[in-house]
Design an enzyme around this catalytic site. Structure first.
Site, mmCIF file in Angstrom:
data_model
loop_
_atom_site.group_PDB
_atom_site.id
_atom_site.type_symbol
_atom_site.label_atom_id
_atom_site.label_comp_id
_atom_site.label_asym_id
_atom_site.label_seq_id
_atom_site.Cartn_x
_atom_site.Cartn_y
_atom_site.Cartn_z
ATOM 1 N N CYS A 121 61.603 76.437 19.955
ATOM 2 C CA CYS A 121 62.132 76.074 21.149
ATOM 3 C C CYS A 121 62.285 74.519 21.558
ATOM 4 C CB CYS A 121 61.833 77.037 22.323
ATOM 5 S SG CYS A 121 60.292 76.510 22.965
ATOM 6 N N ASN A 165 55.822 35.733 15.463
ATOM 7 C CA ASN A 165 55.034 36.036 16.394
ATOM 8 C C ASN A 165 54.549 34.805 16.807
ATOM 9 O OD1 ASN A 165 52.672 36.960 17.770
ATOM 10 N ND2 ASN A 165 52.148 38.762 16.429
ATOM 11 N N GLN A 216 57.295 50.498 15.089
ATOM 12 C CA GLN A 216 55.954 51.236 15.348
ATOM 13 C C GLN A 216 56.402 51.631 17.155
ATOM 14 O OE1 GLN A 216 52.053 49.202 14.372
ATOM 15 N NE2 GLN A 216 53.721 47.561 14.047
ATOM 16 N N GLY A 243 56.572 40.718 15.890
ATOM 17 C CA GLY A 243 55.763 41.263 17.104
ATOM 18 C C GLY A 243 54.937 42.361 16.888
ATOM 19 N N VAL A 254 58.072 53.115 20.290
ATOM 20 C CA VAL A 254 58.337 54.396 20.702
ATOM 21 C C VAL A 254 59.470 54.454 21.690
ATOM 22 C CG1 VAL A 254 56.111 55.394 20.312
ATOM 23 C CG2 VAL A 254 56.712 54.662 22.489
ATOM 24 N N CYS A 276 55.132 80.978 28.302
ATOM 25 C CA CYS A 276 53.968 81.098 27.735
ATOM 26 C C CYS A 276 52.813 79.999 28.419
ATOM 27 C CB CYS A 276 53.808 80.766 26.149
ATOM 28 S SG CYS A 276 54.110 79.278 25.519
ATOM 29 N N HIS A 318 56.054 56.027 14.913
ATOM 30 C CA HIS A 318 55.027 56.663 15.799
ATOM 31 C C HIS A 318 55.909 57.313 17.023
ATOM 32 C CE1 HIS A 318 51.960 53.168 14.830
ATOM 33 N NE2 HIS A 318 52.113 54.279 13.956
HETATM 34 C C1 BV8 Z 1 46.311 57.931 11.235
HETATM 35 C C2 BV8 Z 1 52.378 55.683 19.644
HETATM 36 C C3 BV8 Z 1 45.278 59.568 9.786
HETATM 37 C C4 BV8 Z 1 51.688 56.164 21.215
HETATM 38 C C5 BV8 Z 1 50.797 54.256 18.698
HETATM 39 C C6 BV8 Z 1 42.588 52.417 8.733
HETATM 40 C C7 BV8 Z 1 41.398 51.492 9.309
HETATM 41 C C8 BV8 Z 1 40.943 51.428 10.630
HETATM 42 C C9 BV8 Z 1 41.639 52.445 11.317
HETATM 43 C C10 BV8 Z 1 42.448 53.401 10.994
HETATM 44 C C11 BV8 Z 1 42.880 53.302 9.748
HETATM 45 N N1 BV8 Z 1 43.760 54.279 9.308
HETATM 46 C C12 BV8 Z 1 43.805 55.113 10.596
HETATM 47 C C13 BV8 Z 1 43.005 54.450 11.551
HETATM 48 C C14 BV8 Z 1 42.868 54.918 12.887
HETATM 49 C C15 BV8 Z 1 43.925 54.593 13.842
HETATM 50 C C16 BV8 Z 1 43.928 53.030 13.891
HETATM 51 O O1 BV8 Z 1 44.899 52.188 13.301
HETATM 52 N N2 BV8 Z 1 43.357 52.612 14.725
HETATM 53 C C17 BV8 Z 1 43.192 51.000 15.069
HETATM 54 C C18 BV8 Z 1 43.042 50.769 16.640
HETATM 55 C C19 BV8 Z 1 42.026 50.391 14.281
HETATM 56 N N3 BV8 Z 1 45.381 54.902 13.314
HETATM 57 C C20 BV8 Z 1 45.776 56.311 13.612
HETATM 58 O O2 BV8 Z 1 45.049 56.923 14.239
HETATM 59 C C21 BV8 Z 1 47.036 56.732 13.024
HETATM 60 N N4 BV8 Z 1 46.938 57.965 12.641
HETATM 61 O O3 BV8 Z 1 46.276 57.089 10.328
HETATM 62 O O4 BV8 Z 1 46.166 59.456 10.636
HETATM 63 C C22 BV8 Z 1 44.037 58.993 10.143
HETATM 64 C C23 BV8 Z 1 43.416 59.307 11.332
HETATM 65 C C24 BV8 Z 1 42.094 58.635 11.831
HETATM 66 C C25 BV8 Z 1 41.402 58.368 11.120
HETATM 67 C C26 BV8 Z 1 42.058 57.702 9.616
HETATM 68 C C27 BV8 Z 1 43.268 58.453 9.175
HETATM 69 C C28 BV8 Z 1 48.112 56.950 14.291
HETATM 70 C C29 BV8 Z 1 48.303 55.346 14.908
HETATM 71 C C30 BV8 Z 1 49.576 55.548 15.595
HETATM 72 C C31 BV8 Z 1 49.104 55.429 17.228
HETATM 73 N N5 BV8 Z 1 50.239 55.332 18.129
HETATM 74 N N6 BV8 Z 1 51.877 54.528 19.250
HETATM 75 C C32 BV8 Z 1 52.032 55.268 22.177
HETATM 76 O O5 BV8 Z 1 52.904 54.131 22.158
HETATM 77 O O6 BV8 Z 1 51.422 55.551 23.309
HETATM 78 S S1 BV8 Z 1 50.280 52.882 18.058
HETATM 79 C C33 BV8 Z 1 50.643 51.685 19.264
HETATM 80 O O7 BV8 Z 1 49.812 50.585 19.242
HETATM 81 C C34 BV8 Z 1 51.923 50.953 18.960
HETATM 82 O O8 BV8 Z 1 52.879 51.982 18.418
HETATM 83 C C35 BV8 Z 1 51.679 49.977 17.798
HETATM 84 O O9 BV8 Z 1 51.418 50.692 16.507
HETATM 85 C C36 BV8 Z 1 50.277 49.760 18.447
HETATM 86 C C37 BV8 Z 1 50.065 48.383 19.018
HETATM 87 O O10 BV8 Z 1 50.453 47.365 18.096
HETATM 88 P P1 BV8 Z 1 51.564 46.284 18.301
HETATM 89 O O11 BV8 Z 1 52.808 46.993 18.306
HETATM 90 O O12 BV8 Z 1 51.412 45.156 17.204
HETATM 91 O O13 BV8 Z 1 51.272 45.946 19.634
HETATM 92 P P2 BV8 Z 1 50.147 44.766 20.136
HETATM 93 O O14 BV8 Z 1 50.302 44.753 21.668
HETATM 94 O O15 BV8 Z 1 48.959 45.165 19.593
HETATM 95 O O16 BV8 Z 1 50.731 43.351 19.800
HETATM 96 C C38 BV8 Z 1 52.006 42.779 19.997
HETATM 97 C C39 BV8 Z 1 52.158 41.674 19.184
HETATM 98 O O17 BV8 Z 1 53.408 41.015 19.686
HETATM 99 C C40 BV8 Z 1 51.048 40.591 19.436
HETATM 100 O O18 BV8 Z 1 50.759 39.997 18.137
HETATM 101 C C41 BV8 Z 1 51.875 39.259 20.225
HETATM 102 O O19 BV8 Z 1 51.271 37.997 19.737
HETATM 103 C C42 BV8 Z 1 53.237 39.784 19.696
HETATM 104 N N7 BV8 Z 1 54.367 38.975 20.861
HETATM 105 C C43 BV8 Z 1 54.033 39.276 21.962
HETATM 106 N N8 BV8 Z 1 55.300 38.851 22.816
HETATM 107 C C44 BV8 Z 1 56.182 38.605 21.561
HETATM 108 C C45 BV8 Z 1 55.549 38.827 20.374
HETATM 109 N N9 BV8 Z 1 56.037 38.755 19.199
HETATM 110 C C46 BV8 Z 1 57.421 38.436 19.063
HETATM 111 N N10 BV8 Z 1 58.241 38.117 20.244
HETATM 112 C C47 BV8 Z 1 57.690 38.338 21.444
HETATM 113 N N11 BV8 Z 1 58.169 38.049 22.486
#
Ligand code: BV8
Length: 254
Positions: free
Chosen positions: A147, A227, A111, A201, A113, A164, A129
């Site tokens: 392009c 995690n 996930q 993670g 980038v 453009c 992503h």
């Molecule tokens: C889509 C790029 C069609 C940009 C990102 C179904 C149900 C509910 C909602 C939805 C659904 N289907 C779609 C949705 C809507 C939405 C969504 O999921 N919303 C959520 C918030 C509810 N999804 C979308 O819009 C997706 N598109 O499905 O299109 C659609 C559209 C609308 C409605 C329906 C269908 C597109 C999603 C992609 C968004 N882009 N990234 C950028 O980076 O700026 S998402 C971005 O956030 C990341 O890429 C990643 O995916 C996410 C963050 O999650 P994590 O990676 O897990 O990070 P987080 O900080 O949350 O957690 C870190 C974890 O690591 C923690 O658990 C922590 O404890 C742990 N950790 C910490 N340190 C360590 C560790 N683990 C191991 N070692 C360590 N040292």
């Protein structure tokens, strides 16, 4: 957690290692926590979390970008600098080394980038992503559809097409945008056919990526979560190791 890192359940570690050793294919689903020990902030961690300060829908969405291109551009530019300063950690290196020693048996579905899996030498990475280090045009550029924004955009905040005026944007998937179909299809195929899935993670909060762990479990895969904290998808795992990527992966893959 011992001074040397997490004290993992020895029996669980041995059982996971045996499952990996016997696996024809190992899928690895990674999230921001995979890069945390490389110094790249995650999204949800309270102190360092990127989203602690911003609302992701304001910054990681097309509406947010159109509403304030410079603000979103500057947020990504700051994150891009962090990625360029970061180095792959022991977790990235352990995955890449295992994949090189077992050709064709591991696929990383990320996930993230950033490019840390790639810089560690991981041979097979599916980017769900997108890539923060690349650009794409905000609108379809009818004049020159093919392009390459990364190469031709005129520097600015954000850069523009000199012909453009089209704005360049980060080549990442924003909320509300579809994932690249080929990447999602490959990720689902990998999840449905792997013998082991390491989920490392990720909070499991963002879909459809979060659904891949359940897909693997339903297909009979041994799902392992690494995690330090609870995640939304812990229920999909046969094993949950409460530790970090850089602590657990070298242990599981040695
Ligand atoms: C889509 C790029 C069609 C940009 C990102 C179904 C149900 C509910 C909602 C939805 C659904 N289907 C779609 C949705 C809507 C939405 C969504 O999921 N919303 C959520 C918030 C509810 N999804 C979308 O819009 C997706 N598109 O499905 O299109 C659609 C559209 C609308 C409605 C329906 C269908 C597109 C999603 C992609 C968004 N882009 N990234 C950028 O980076 O700026 S998402 C971005 O956030 C990341 O890429 C990643 O995916 C996410 C963050 O999650 P994590 O990676 O897990 O990070 P987080 O900080 O949350 O957690 C870190 C974890 O690591 C923690 O658990 C922590 O404890 C742990 N950790 C910490 N340190 C360590 C560790 N683990 C191991 N070692 C360590 N040292």
């Amino acid at each position: 957690m011992s001074a040397a890192g997490a004290a993992f359940d020895t029996e669980a570690v041995q059982r996971i290692r045996a499952a990996i050793a016997g696996a024809r294919s190992v899928a690895v689903l990674t999230g921001a926590g995979m890069s945390a020990e490389s110094g790249i902030p995650t999204f949800r961690d309270a102190l360092t979390g990127l989203w602690a300060k911003f609302d992701p829908q304001d910054l990681a969405s097309i509406e947010g970008f159109r509403a304030d291109p410079q603000r979103v551009w500057d947020w990504y530019a700051e994150r891009r600098q962090g990625v360029c300063r970061a180095e792959p950690n022991a977790g990235h290196r352990a995955l890449a080394r295992w994949a090189r020693e077992h050709p064709g048996r591991m696929c990383v579905v990320t996930q993230n980038v950033d490019d840390l899996h790639q810089r560690a030498g991981q041979p097979d990475v599916v980017r769900l992503h997108g890539d923060i280090l690349w650009l794409q045009w905000l609108d379809e550029c009818i004049e020159r559809p093919a392009c390459d924004a990364t190469a031709t955009a005129v520097p600015g905040r954000p850069p523009r097409c000199k012909r453009c005026g089209n704005l360049a944007r980060p080549a990442v998937v924003w909320f509300g945008e579809m994932l690249p179909p080929a990447a999602l299809e490959r990720a689902e195929q990998v999840a449905a056919s792997c013998d082991v899935m390491l989920v490392v993670g990720t909070s499991g909060a963002v879909w459809p990526a979060a659904g891949l762990a359940g897909r693997a479990r339903r297909a009979g895969s041994t799902v392992v979560i690494v995690n330090p904290h609870d995640s939304d998808i812990d229920g999909e795992a046969r094993f949950v190791l409460r530790g970090t990527a850089a602590q657990a992966l070298p242990l599981l893959l040695a």
